[in-house]
Design a protein around this motif. Structure first.
Motif, PDB file in Angstrom:
ATOM      1  N   ASP A  10       0.836  -1.200   0.000  1.00  0.00           N
ATOM      2  CA  ASP A  10       0.000   0.000   0.000  1.00  0.00           C
ATOM      3  C   ASP A  10       0.868   1.246   0.000  1.00  0.00           C
ATOM      4  OD1 ASP A  10      -2.246   1.626   2.281  1.00  0.00           O
ATOM      5  OD2 ASP A  10      -2.298   1.570   0.118  1.00  0.00           O
ATOM      6  N   ARG A  11       0.693   2.050  -1.014  1.00  0.00           N
ATOM      7  CA  ARG A  11       1.428   3.304  -1.117  1.00  0.00           C
ATOM      8  C   ARG A  11       0.441   4.433  -0.892  1.00  0.00           C
ATOM      9  NH1 ARG A  11       2.898   1.640  -6.564  1.00  0.00           N
ATOM     10  NH2 ARG A  11       3.325  -0.497  -6.091  1.00  0.00           N
ATOM     11  N   GLN A  12       0.359   4.919   0.329  1.00  0.00           N
ATOM     12  CA  GLN A  12      -0.650   5.913   0.685  1.00  0.00           C
ATOM     13  C   GLN A  12      -0.445   7.222  -0.054  1.00  0.00           C
ATOM     14  OE1 GLN A  12      -0.337   6.064   4.920  1.00  0.00           O
ATOM     15  NE2 GLN A  12      -1.442   4.157   5.218  1.00  0.00           N
ATOM     16  N   GLY A  13       0.800   7.619  -0.297  1.00  0.00           N
ATOM     17  CA  GLY A  13       1.059   8.865  -1.016  1.00  0.00           C
ATOM     18  C   GLY A  13       0.531   8.807  -2.430  1.00  0.00           C
ATOM     19  N   ASP A  14       0.707   7.666  -3.083  1.00  0.00           N
ATOM     20  CA  ASP A  14       0.216   7.505  -4.445  1.00  0.00           C
ATOM     21  C   ASP A  14      -1.306   7.522  -4.478  1.00  0.00           C
ATOM     22  OD1 ASP A  14       2.808   7.314  -5.304  1.00  0.00           O
ATOM     23  OD2 ASP A  14       2.785   5.142  -5.568  1.00  0.00           O
ATOM     24  N   ASP A  15      -1.940   6.863  -3.505  1.00  0.00           N
ATOM     25  CA  ASP A  15      -3.393   6.814  -3.457  1.00  0.00           C
ATOM     26  C   ASP A  15      -3.985   8.212  -3.301  1.00  0.00           C
ATOM     27  OD1 ASP A  15      -3.273   4.084  -3.726  1.00  0.00           O
ATOM     28  OD2 ASP A  15      -3.594   3.670  -1.588  1.00  0.00           O
ATOM     29  N   ALA A  16      -3.385   9.020  -2.464  1.00  0.00           N
ATOM     30  CA  ALA A  16      -3.873  10.385  -2.260  1.00  0.00           C
ATOM     31  C   ALA A  16      -3.732  11.200  -3.544  1.00  0.00           C
ATOM     32  CB  ALA A  16      -3.107  11.052  -1.120  1.00  0.00           C
ATOM     33  N   GLU A  17      -2.631  11.011  -4.235  1.00  0.00           N
ATOM     34  CA  GLU A  17      -2.419  11.748  -5.480  1.00  0.00           C
ATOM     35  C   GLU A  17      -3.417  11.316  -6.553  1.00  0.00           C
ATOM     36  OE1 GLU A  17       1.155  12.695  -8.678  1.00  0.00           O
ATOM     37  OE2 GLU A  17       1.522  11.321  -7.027  1.00  0.00           O
ATOM     38  N   VAL A  18      -3.692  10.028  -6.636  1.00  0.00           N
ATOM     39  CA  VAL A  18      -4.656   9.520  -7.615  1.00  0.00           C
ATOM     40  C   VAL A  18      -6.042  10.072  -7.319  1.00  0.00           C
ATOM     41  CG1 VAL A  18      -5.831   7.429  -8.405  1.00  0.00           C
ATOM     42  CG2 VAL A  18      -3.353   7.448  -8.189  1.00  0.00           C
ATOM     43  N   THR A  19      -6.434  10.086  -6.066  1.00  0.00           N
ATOM     44  CA  THR A  19      -7.736  10.619  -5.677  1.00  0.00           C
ATOM     45  C   THR A  19      -7.852  12.086  -6.064  1.00  0.00           C
ATOM     46  OG1 THR A  19      -7.842   9.070  -3.830  1.00  0.00           O
ATOM     47  CG2 THR A  19      -9.296  10.988  -3.722  1.00  0.00           C
ATOM     48  N   GLU A  20      -6.806  12.840  -5.790  1.00  0.00           N
ATOM     49  CA  GLU A  20      -6.817  14.263  -6.127  1.00  0.00           C
ATOM     50  C   GLU A  20      -6.935  14.466  -7.643  1.00  0.00           C
ATOM     51  OE1 GLU A  20      -3.771  18.058  -5.976  1.00  0.00           O
ATOM     52  OE2 GLU A  20      -3.540  16.472  -4.471  1.00  0.00           O
ATOM     53  N   LEU A  21      -6.247  13.648  -8.415  1.00  0.00           N
ATOM     54  CA  LEU A  21      -6.311  13.779  -9.871  1.00  0.00           C
ATOM     55  C   LEU A  21      -7.703  13.435 -10.405  1.00  0.00           C
ATOM     56  CD1 LEU A  21      -2.826  12.326 -10.832  1.00  0.00           C
ATOM     57  CD2 LEU A  21      -3.575  14.708 -10.998  1.00  0.00           C
ATOM     58  N   TYR A  22      -8.349  12.396  -9.842  1.00  0.00           N
ATOM     59  CA  TYR A  22      -9.710  12.064 -10.267  1.00  0.00           C
ATOM     60  C   TYR A  22     -10.684  13.190  -9.947  1.00  0.00           C
ATOM     61  CZ  TYR A  22      -8.934   7.252 -11.767  1.00  0.00           C
ATOM     62  OH  TYR A  22      -8.536   6.146 -12.451  1.00  0.00           O
ATOM     63  N   GLU A  23     -10.517  13.840  -8.799  1.00  0.00           N
ATOM     64  CA  GLU A  23     -11.366  14.975  -8.453  1.00  0.00           C
ATOM     65  C   GLU A  23     -11.170  16.115  -9.444  1.00  0.00           C
ATOM     66  OE1 GLU A  23     -10.386  15.951  -4.425  1.00  0.00           O
ATOM     67  OE2 GLU A  23     -11.398  14.190  -3.606  1.00  0.00           O
ATOM     68  N   GLN A  24      -9.910  16.341  -9.825  1.00  0.00           N
ATOM     69  CA  GLN A  24      -9.628  17.402 -10.783  1.00  0.00           C
ATOM     70  C   GLN A  24     -10.252  17.080 -12.141  1.00  0.00           C
ATOM     71  OE1 GLN A  24      -5.459  18.158 -11.317  1.00  0.00           O
ATOM     72  NE2 GLN A  24      -5.805  20.019 -12.475  1.00  0.00           N
ATOM     73  N   ILE A  25     -10.194  15.831 -12.557  1.00  0.00           N
ATOM     74  CA  ILE A  25     -10.826  15.421 -13.822  1.00  0.00           C
ATOM     75  C   ILE A  25     -12.323  15.680 -13.769  1.00  0.00           C
ATOM     76  CG2 ILE A  25     -11.441  13.410 -15.237  1.00  0.00           C
ATOM     77  CD1 ILE A  25      -8.628  12.295 -14.567  1.00  0.00           C
ATOM     78  N   GLY A  26     -12.958  15.357 -12.650  1.00  0.00           N
ATOM     79  CA  GLY A  26     -14.389  15.597 -12.494  1.00  0.00           C
ATOM     80  C   GLY A  26     -14.740  17.061 -12.613  1.00  0.00           C
ATOM     81  N   ARG A  27     -13.948  17.912 -11.959  1.00  0.00           N
ATOM     82  CA  ARG A  27     -14.203  19.355 -12.031  1.00  0.00           C
ATOM     83  C   ARG A  27     -14.043  19.862 -13.465  1.00  0.00           C
ATOM     84  NH1 ARG A  27     -11.300  19.271  -7.146  1.00  0.00           N
ATOM     85  NH2 ARG A  27      -9.389  19.837  -8.225  1.00  0.00           N
ATOM     86  N   LEU A  28     -13.019  19.396 -14.150  1.00  0.00           N
ATOM     87  CA  LEU A  28     -12.776  19.840 -15.523  1.00  0.00           C
ATOM     88  C   LEU A  28     -13.888  19.382 -16.462  1.00  0.00           C
ATOM     89  CD1 LEU A  28      -8.930  19.266 -15.739  1.00  0.00           C
ATOM     90  CD2 LEU A  28     -10.114  21.467 -15.689  1.00  0.00           C
ATOM     91  N   LYS A  29     -14.416  18.179 -16.253  1.00  0.00           N
ATOM     92  CA  LYS A  29     -15.530  17.696 -17.078  1.00  0.00           C
ATOM     93  C   LYS A  29     -16.761  18.571 -16.874  1.00  0.00           C
ATOM     94  CE  LYS A  29     -14.644  12.792 -17.788  1.00  0.00           C
ATOM     95  NZ  LYS A  29     -15.127  11.432 -17.519  1.00  0.00           N
ATOM     96  N   MET A  30     -17.034  18.942 -15.629  1.00  0.00           N
ATOM     97  CA  MET A  30     -18.186  19.797 -15.341  1.00  0.00           C
ATOM     98  C   MET A  30     -18.020  21.159 -16.010  1.00  0.00           C
ATOM     99  SD  MET A  30     -19.004  18.844 -11.350  1.00  0.00           S
ATOM    100  CE  MET A  30     -20.029  20.269 -11.155  1.00  0.00           C
ATOM    101  N   GLU A  31     -16.816  21.727 -15.934  1.00  0.00           N
ATOM    102  CA  GLU A  31     -16.568  23.011 -16.571  1.00  0.00           C
ATOM    103  C   GLU A  31     -16.742  22.917 -18.082  1.00  0.00           C
ATOM    104  OE1 GLU A  31     -12.767  24.649 -15.509  1.00  0.00           O
ATOM    105  OE2 GLU A  31     -13.173  24.470 -13.356  1.00  0.00           O
ATOM    106  N   LEU A  32     -16.265  21.831 -18.672  1.00  0.00           N
ATOM    107  CA  LEU A  32     -16.395  21.638 -20.109  1.00  0.00           C
ATOM    108  C   LEU A  32     -17.860  21.569 -20.532  1.00  0.00           C
ATOM    109  CD1 LEU A  32     -15.059  21.113 -22.862  1.00  0.00           C
ATOM    110  CD2 LEU A  32     -15.048  18.676 -22.277  1.00  0.00           C
ATOM    111  N   GLU A  33     -18.655  20.821 -19.808  1.00  0.00           N
ATOM    112  CA  GLU A  33     -20.086  20.717 -20.125  1.00  0.00           C
ATOM    113  C   GLU A  33     -20.762  22.069 -19.998  1.00  0.00           C
ATOM    114  OE1 GLU A  33     -21.682  18.159 -21.504  1.00  0.00           O
ATOM    115  OE2 GLU A  33     -19.697  17.206 -21.525  1.00  0.00           O
ATOM    116  N   TRP A  34     -20.427  22.830 -18.976  1.00  0.00           N
ATOM    117  CA  TRP A  34     -21.008  24.160 -18.775  1.00  0.00           C
ATOM    118  C   TRP A  34     -20.649  25.070 -19.955  1.00  0.00           C
ATOM    119  CZ3 TRP A  34     -19.061  29.123 -18.005  1.00  0.00           C
ATOM    120  CH2 TRP A  34     -19.982  30.062 -17.540  1.00  0.00           C
TER     121      TRP A  34
END
Length: 94
Positions: free
Chosen positions: A61-85
């Motif tokens: 388990d690499r906790q640092g990597d997991d946190a970074e992946v979670t943050e990147l998925y959140e950023q992708i979600g925000r960018l998708k919402m902005e694109l649709e808007w």
């Protein structure tokens, strides 16, 4: 052009381990192995800093990597919402 090392990895490990043991001074090790003391310091530092990797298990388990992946998925979600808007706003203006 990168320099080729004249010393094998095994030799460097042997010298670095001798330096870590601290049974001899750096100048004694330099004379014994015919290597400059500064080079021995570099090999020792590299050994000590890389020691943790030797004990890392594959798939551990690499906790640092997991946190970074979670943050990147959140950023992708925000960018998708902005694109649709933006698509909806652009469609309004034709």
């Amino acid at each position: 052009m990168p320099r080729k090392s004249k010393h094998s990895a095994g030799f460097r490990a042997k010298v670095a381990l001798a330096a870590v043991k601290e049974m001899h001074t750096m100048s004694e090790l330099a004379s014994q192995f015919d290597v400059h003391a500064n080079q021995i310091h570099k090999w020792k530092r590299r050994l000590v800093e890389g020691a943790e990797e030797l004990f890392t298990r594959p798939g551990e388990d690499r906790q640092g990597d997991d946190a970074e992946v979670t943050e990147l998925y959140e950023q992708i979600g925000r960018l998708k919402m902005e694109l649709e808007w933006l698509k909806k706003k652009a469609a309004q203006f034709g």
